[in-house]
Design an enzyme around this catalytic site. Sequence first.
Site, PDB file in Angstrom:
ATOM      1  N   ARG A 152       0.863  -1.173   0.000  1.00  0.00           N
ATOM      2  CA  ARG A 152       0.000   0.000   0.000  1.00  0.00           C
ATOM      3  C   ARG A 152       0.903   1.227   0.000  1.00  0.00           C
ATOM      4  NH1 ARG A 152      -2.020  -3.607   3.832  1.00  0.00           N
ATOM      5  NH2 ARG A 152      -4.107  -4.435   3.350  1.00  0.00           N
ATOM      6  N   LYS A 176      -1.798  -2.822   7.967  1.00  0.00           N
ATOM      7  CA  LYS A 176      -2.940  -2.300   8.705  1.00  0.00           C
ATOM      8  C   LYS A 176      -3.053  -2.972  10.066  1.00  0.00           C
ATOM      9  CE  LYS A 176      -6.053  -0.850   4.966  1.00  0.00           C
ATOM     10  NZ  LYS A 176      -7.380  -1.077   4.341  1.00  0.00           N
ATOM     11  N   HIS A 254      -2.383   2.746  -6.282  1.00  0.00           N
ATOM     12  CA  HIS A 254      -3.111   1.498  -6.070  1.00  0.00           C
ATOM     13  C   HIS A 254      -3.164   0.637  -7.329  1.00  0.00           C
ATOM     14  CE1 HIS A 254      -5.031  -0.314  -2.655  1.00  0.00           C
ATOM     15  NE2 HIS A 254      -6.032  -0.756  -3.391  1.00  0.00           N
ATOM     16  N   ARG A 257      -0.355  -1.656  -7.276  1.00  0.00           N
ATOM     17  CA  ARG A 257      -0.651  -2.779  -6.375  1.00  0.00           C
ATOM     18  C   ARG A 257      -1.507  -3.815  -7.101  1.00  0.00           C
ATOM     19  NH1 ARG A 257      -1.231  -4.244  -0.800  1.00  0.00           N
ATOM     20  NH2 ARG A 257      -3.362  -4.733  -0.153  1.00  0.00           N
ATOM     21  N   HIS A 280      -3.993  -9.100   2.801  1.00  0.00           N
ATOM     22  CA  HIS A 280      -5.445  -9.194   2.893  1.00  0.00           C
ATOM     23  C   HIS A 280      -5.824 -10.148   4.023  1.00  0.00           C
ATOM     24  CE1 HIS A 280      -6.106  -7.997  -1.606  1.00  0.00           C
ATOM     25  NE2 HIS A 280      -5.966  -6.950  -0.810  1.00  0.00           N
ATOM     26  N   TYR A 289      -8.964 -10.467  -8.164  1.00  0.00           N
ATOM     27  CA  TYR A 289      -7.970 -10.492  -9.234  1.00  0.00           C
ATOM     28  C   TYR A 289      -8.172 -11.664 -10.191  1.00  0.00           C
ATOM     29  CZ  TYR A 289      -5.853  -6.878  -6.441  1.00  0.00           C
ATOM     30  OH  TYR A 289      -5.656  -5.720  -5.748  1.00  0.00           O
TER      31      TYR A 289
END
Length: 324
Positions: A152, A176, A254, A257, A280, A289
């Site tokens: 990110r 995160k 992004h 990414r 994730h 994806y």
Amino acid sequence: MQTETFHWISTFLEAQSAELGAATNTQLAYGRDLKDFDAYLARQKHDFTTVTRAEVEAYLVYCDAQGLAKSTRARRLSAIKQLYRFAFEEGLRSENPAIQISGPGQDKRLPKILSVEEVDRLLEAARASGRNLSDQTRNTCLMELLYATGMRVSELVSLPIAATRGDPRLLLIMGKGGKERMVPLSPPAREALTEWLAIRDAQDEADRLKKKPLSRFLFPSRGVSGHLTRHRFYLLIKEFAVAGGVTPSKVTPHTLRHAFATHLLANGADLRAIQTMLGHADVATTEIYTHVLEERLSELVLERHPLANEGTRKSGGKMSSEGQ
């Protein structure tokens, strides 16, 4: 805003930061959403302490009538639910009025993707950009690391220099919620990192001689954060798009990414491995994806397959009959 309401919101946000490691931008978004909810309640002569499920639902209807996107309404409901869950756990409310309310859901949109050729053009543009060799080396390192790891942008710009020492094959990334993950570095990324570290070390040595404080970030800045900002990198990547002849609207941090994930998947990488590298929590997030790849393959068949073109089919049939 009433004193009690302000106390609720501030205490909730402090708990989010302390217990869950919520990022500053997440806290700001929650704060804005809850202040909007509070303003609505005030107009309806209600407040946080007495609100019922019906009033929360009425607020969501109001948000819909304002033309807010599903994603915005879903985020606002999430903020309200988390606030009341916190209030219930802290004994501020005897029940959670929002617990059984379903969100509006979100429209599933496939992310924009960049081809390998487009990524190559962006990398070439980064190598030639900037006012001097230092800028060019930094920009190359930024782009190579982003494409090699799928980080990110917030993780990239705030990367500590200590995490990159020793010509690493793997890079430790703080994601995160303070969750750490390891991602492999490609040879071009390692080379770009080595070249940038040589310049960074020279800068540190010069600062040390001048008795200036040394930055702990790989990409330092004189701003408040101490490192390159997400906004500055966003502007940089748009410059690379223009210089590289790539449509600027397709290019954001992004989309690099997304490119990392789709190009890995196209070359046979395991979905679970990609999930781990992207950070994730749920593999369902990564599965988007596979849809991107399926859509791209369908487009290629329609564009390239000889039988997909009606004109080709007809002319081919005519040639065949004439040759008989």
